[in-house]
Write a protein that holds these residues in place. Structure first.
Motif, PDB file in Angstrom:
ATOM      1  N   TYR A 186      19.766 -15.138   4.339  1.00 18.69           N
ATOM      2  CA  TYR A 186      20.049 -13.694   4.344  1.00 18.69           C
ATOM      3  C   TYR A 186      19.206 -12.973   3.291  1.00 18.69           C
ATOM      4  N   GLN A 206      23.178 -17.755   2.147  1.00 20.50           N
ATOM      5  CA  GLN A 206      22.687 -16.845   1.115  1.00 20.50           C
ATOM      6  C   GLN A 206      21.162 -16.846   1.046  1.00 20.50           C
ATOM      7  N   ASN A 236      27.288 -21.927   3.023  1.00 22.11           N
ATOM      8  CA  ASN A 236      27.161 -20.677   2.273  1.00 22.11           C
ATOM      9  C   ASN A 236      25.862 -20.631   1.477  1.00 22.11           C
ATOM     10  N   LYS A 237      25.481 -21.758   0.892  1.00 22.05           N
ATOM     11  CA  LYS A 237      24.215 -21.805   0.146  1.00 22.05           C
ATOM     12  C   LYS A 237      23.043 -21.523   1.087  1.00 22.05           C
ATOM     13  N   MET A 251      32.369 -12.902  -3.049  1.00 15.56           N
ATOM     14  CA  MET A 251      31.141 -12.168  -3.395  1.00 15.56           C
ATOM     15  C   MET A 251      31.424 -10.955  -4.272  1.00 15.56           C
TER      16      MET A 251
END
Length: 1011
Positions: A749, A746, A742-743, A501
């Motif tokens: 979040y 993200q 992770n997608k 990130m």
């Protein structure tokens, strides 16, 4: 040809070094110019650089001047006292040219490989200063709290001298102080602290003020190979108590212990029988057919023992003979050929379980399952037969004697039974793993009646961390400790995805080139080998390889005696706590005074390492303990030959062997290193090439004599490369699965942060309601002319079921209305109802007060996001376990995971929006006045002695009307009633909405019951 071209043009590394060397010349030119400036003028450069950045100059433009300023600051600080780790040290460092090269490499977002003692910590100060001028977040990531604190105090003093602020982020920093630390220009901390703060910010913060991090601009990772390679195999996980616990470790542990004992006794008997036959054959001459058959049967039994208990003492002792070792290898080849597959299966069926040390796996045989069924108490015959849920449901649906309610209850009973069976099977697997594959003082240690994980690479303890998936509870059951409650994942991320990130990521270490390919592929970072300031004069001896561990330890004691007699300090590297303590006992028996540094003495790490370079000192350490702290030789030791490093085995990673060697001969000091290896070490036992065995058959040395040959060293390196490749595949596999998550992470979040940070959250809630109504219209109003695709009455019923609104019958039956008009009509009515709901709740409070519903709506949305996201993570964990079984059907588990996780996330998103929209109409607010002083005092009297609160009683006595004294000002002000959000309605056995993880009846609902 290529060698000739390299001589002319140089390698890519050489060309890069030449390019950076030209920049070093510019830095030194500016440094010469700045020497005439006063201290105040040099400090003022920080403000000047910041202004120039605002006007459009880049960091690369400022690099020569900024690095020169840091170098000048270091020179001016020489002789100053700096408070570090509890005592003052004299500053004595000014960057060398090679350190400036390393600093340029770090600024460019690459990895600087600098040998131990070359001053990596000081090197990092230059790019940290330059990048911090932007005002954006700049982090230095270290391997432990001690180094984070030390580096902040020591090298951070340069940054502070130049007007920047620094902060250290350690495990003992309370949550309320972290936001202040992150506001510093440069923050020092560990990877886990940064990662867990990210997870807390995005999964546990209920107000934007609770979020501590402020972005990801630039990070330098110290010991980058340790953090981004070794630690990256396990993700960071925040977990909490599971709302439902079915764990059965207590009732299963005795049965598992009995099963493991049966396996051990069986293998001991087989090994003893084989040994008797071999001892008998040694005394006899030529063998007849019967004797040959007996010998073959003995080797078959030994092979079976190697699959059942690979570390059986009799087996290991027999394998000291190269001929026996070679015969066992040939039996292994025999059983692995396709023609003997059936015989192999029949032979292994004699065991209760098969242990594969290489893959760190095991499997129960039919005999093991049968033995378990016979011995385990409270076990039903079909406890480990998994139910076919769809088949069971069909059977229930076909029963005419049950009404709908009874059928539903029967289905729930089947689901509960299935869950119990799965949990029992899972608990059994983890208990067997704990007994067969997890070792005390190797993988974990017992401290204060708790299981503490030992980091396999650093040898350091990891308090507060737990093995996942129930393994920690299984180890607690195995060791007879109190079994902690089951946990559920609240948030998780891999270190790879966390560090990717950052806009710019750099790293430094003494050993990066062996993993350069992985750094390039995963993190897009190139590695550059920086030349040493002074030539390294370390004497590296060839490995000494012994047949047995016993011979190896005797040789190590002899080596210690010879080196110690010269007065040289000795550092002995071991692979585990168990080995370090074993070696310590042997040293005591040989009257060698020594110090041990492992997971049990880690609190004295800095002190032990600081003394490790003194004359005659012997330090026994796990391979990586003390890393990050230089071992400096005391005066006179260099003349004796410097520090001597002894490795007690080869590690599975070549890097860690290099790191251990690198502890000696820093900054041109003399030093030496030698490794001692035995064929009983796990590396050679599990991964050595069969060629090595054939060499031993020809060149078997006498007892106590080592083998030292280049071909053996190459074989060891080949074994290490094989393991490194396997570990890389594991890390890559973990990352591929987390990339899918992770997608999703993200996206969720980002939505959660929008809810936290948006000013008008009620407008966001209204938009969400509109989207839910629109999604429903797409479901019911697809195509007017198609049967089943146009259900206006279904749409009306759905709206009234989900929202507290009513629509007249036939409200959506108008053939002249477009779908958009119908949707808008529904939206208008529902949003109007929502606004009226907010107005009613706000009317419960005095006019002119702030809108209490504002935060109530925000809080409701955040809690629903967190609750459903945690449930989704649990579903994803189960999915990842399930897809692995699909390899049986020749399907790629990763592709299956990607496909199904997409559908699950889509369903999760729809459910989330729908449930939030419904809950927005269900909450209620109750105004509760603040308690009076008398009420507070009555509570305090129950909790503490009255004599401890005399001042509070005095304040009560001073209220108006008592003794004529006016009340203190703070007592005279009437506090406004505090809003309380009630709802949505919660069942007694549901999870409490307060987020405690307890059932409602045992948490917030307890007061209701009492009242």
């Amino acid at each position: 040809m290529f060698g000739f071209l390299k001589k002319i043009f140089g390698t890519a590394q050489d060309r890069q070094l030449r390019k950076y060397s030209k920049l070093v010349d510019k830095v030194n030119e500016w440094d010469a110019k700045f020497q005439s400036l006063s201290d105040e003028a040099l400090r003022a450069k920080t403000g000047e650089f910041r202004e120039r950045l605002k006007k459009g100059e880049t960091l690369d433009d400022l690099l020569p001047e900024a690095f020169a300023v840091v170098k000048g600051a270091c020179r001016r600080m020489c002789g100053m006292d700096v408070h570090v780790s509890g005592y003052n040290q004299k500053w004595d460092m000014v960057p060398f040219d090679v350190q400036i090269v390393g600093a340029i490499t770090l600024h460019k977002g690459c990895i600087s490989e600098m040998q131990t003692g070359e001053g990596k910590t000081l090197t990092a100060g230059m790019p940290l200063y330059l990048n911090a001028l932007t005002g954006k977040p700049v982090h230095l990531v270290t391997v432990n709290d001690y180094l984070a604190q030390r580096d902040c105090e020591w090298v951070g003093s340069i940054l502070r001298w130049l007007g920047l602020t620094t902060g250290s982020l350690t495990n003992d920093v309370p949550q309320e102080k972290r936001s202040e630390i992150y506001l510093s220009d440069v923050v020092y901390g560990t990877a886990s602290e940064f990662g867990f703060d990210y997870l807390r910010d995005n999964s546990m913060a209920f107000r934007k003020e609770d979020q501590v991090q402020r972005g990801f601009f630039y990070a330098i990772v110290d010991e980058v190979d340790s953090i981004l390679i070794d630690e990256a195999r396990t993700p960071l996980i925040i977990s909490g108590p599971s709302p439902v616990s079915r764990q059965m470790y207590d009732e299963l542990k005795s049965g598992v212990s009995e099963l493991v004992k049966r396996q051990r006794d069986l293998c001991n008997r087989l090994a003893t029988e084989a040994r008797k036959v071999m001892e008998k054959e040694e005394t006899e001459g030529k063998k007849d057919k019967k004797q040959q058959a007996e010998e073959d049967e003995a080797y078959r039994k030994l092979w079976l023992v190697s699959k059942g208990t690979p570390v059986n003492k009799v087996l290991l002792r027999l394998k000291e003979n190269p001929d026996i070792r070679a015969k066992l290898d040939s039996w292994d080849l025999y059983f692995h050929s396709d023609g003997n597959k059936e015989e192999r299966i029949q032979t292994l069926a004699e065991l209760y379980m098969i242990v594969d040390e290489r893959a760190s796996e095991y499997e129960l045989t039919d005999k093991g399952i049968q033995a378990w069924s016979e011995s385990a108490s409270n076990l039903k015959e079909d406890d480990f037969v998994m139910l076919d849920i769809s088949h069971e449901f069909q059977k229930i649906d076909s029963r005419a004697d049950l009404d709908e309610a009874a059928k539903m209850q029967a289905k729930l009973t089947v689901q509960e039974e299935d869950a119990k069976r799965k949990e029992r099977a899972h608990n059994l697997r983890q208990l067997l793993r704990a007994h067969l594959l997890m070792e005390n003082d190797v993988d974990y240690m017992i401290q204060d009646q708790k299981v503490v994980i030992i980091d396999e690479n650093t040898g350091r303890p990891q308090p507060g961390r737990r093995f996942s998936d129930g393994l920690h509870q299984a180890i607690e059951a195995k060791e007879g400790l109190p079994i902690q409650k089951e946990t559920q994942t609240y948030a998780t991320i891999t270190l790879q995805n966390y560090f990717r990130m950052y806009d710019k990521l750099a790293g430094m270490t003494g050993t990066a080139m062996t993993e350069a390919n992985e750094f390039k592929q995963i993190y897009k970072m190139d590695a550059l080998e920086i030349p040493t300031h002074r030539r390294c004069v370390r004497n590296e001896f060839n490995d000494e390889i012994y047949m047995t561990e016993r011979e190896k330890y005797n040789a190590i004691m002899k080596e210690i005696g010879e080196v110690h007699s010269k007065g040289r300090p000795i550092l002995i590297g071991t692979e585990s706590v168990e080995v370090s303590e074993k070696l310590s006992r042997i040293c005591r028996q040989n009257k060698f005074e020594h110090t041990v540094l492992n997971a049990k003495q880690h609190d004295k790490e800095a002190e032990i390492v600081a003394n490790a370079g003194r004359r005659g000192v012997i330090t026994i350490s796990t391979n990586m303990a003390g890393r990050g702290t230089d071992i400096k030789l005391e005066p006179g030791v260099a003349e004796l030959g410097g520090l001597h490093v002894i490795g007690t085995t080869r590690h599975q990673s070549r890097r860690i062997d290099r790191q251990l060697r690198g502890r000696s001969a820093r900054q041109g000091d003399p030093g030496s290193a030698k490794f001692f290896v035995s064929f009983e070490d796990s590396l050679l036992r599990l991964f050595a090439s069969p060629r090595m065995t054939s060499i031993l058959q020809r060149f078997r040395p006498p007892e106590g004599e080592p083998i030292s040959a280049g071909i053996l060293n190459k074989s060891i390196e080949t074994a290490q490369k094989r393991i490194e490749q396997r570990n890389y595949v594991i890390r890559k596999h973990t990352l591929e699965y987390d990339d899918v998550m992770n997608k999703q992470r993200q996206e969720i979040y980002a939505f959660r942060n929008e809810v936290l940070h948006v000013e008008d959250v009620e407008a966001l809630a209204t938009e969400l309601i509109e989207s839910v109504v629109g999604t429903a219209s797409q479901q019911f109003l697809k195509n007017r002319g198609e049967a089943g695709a146009w259900e206006p009455e279904g749409y009306r019923q759905w709206l009234m079921h989900h929202f507290p609104v009513s629509f007249d019958e036939g409200a959506f039956d108008n053939d002249y209305m477009e779908v958009a008009e119908m949707e808008q009509m529904a939206v208008d009515k529902i949003t109007t109802a929502f606004k009226e709901k907010l107005a009613r709740e706000n009317s419960k409070f005095p006019p002119g007060e702030k809108r209490h519903t504002h935060e109530a709506v925000r809080n409701l949305m955040i809690r629903k996001i967190d609750h459903l996201w945690q449930e989704h993570l649990l579903v994803m964990d189960h999915l990842r376990t399930d897809v692995n079984l699909r390899t049986v059907g020749q399907r790629d588990p990763l592709m299956e995971f990607k496909h199904e996780s997409f559908g699950l996330f889509d369903e999760f998103s729809r459910t989330l929006r729908s449930e939030i929209a419904q809950d927005l109409f269900r909450f209620e607010m109750v105004a509760r006045p603040l308690p009076t002083i008398e009420q507070l005092l009555s509570v305090l009297r129950l909790e503490t002695n009255r004599s401890l609160v005399p001042n509070l009683e005095a304040m009560v006595a001073q209220q108006p009307g008592q003794n004529g004294h006016p009340a203190p000002k703070q007592m005279q002000e009437e506090a406004p009633p505090q809003p309380v959000v009630v709802g949505p309605k919660v069942g007694r056995n549901d999870l409490c909405p307060c987020g405690s993880g307890k059932k409602y009846k045992k948490c917030c609902g307890k007061d209701e019951e009492e009242s």
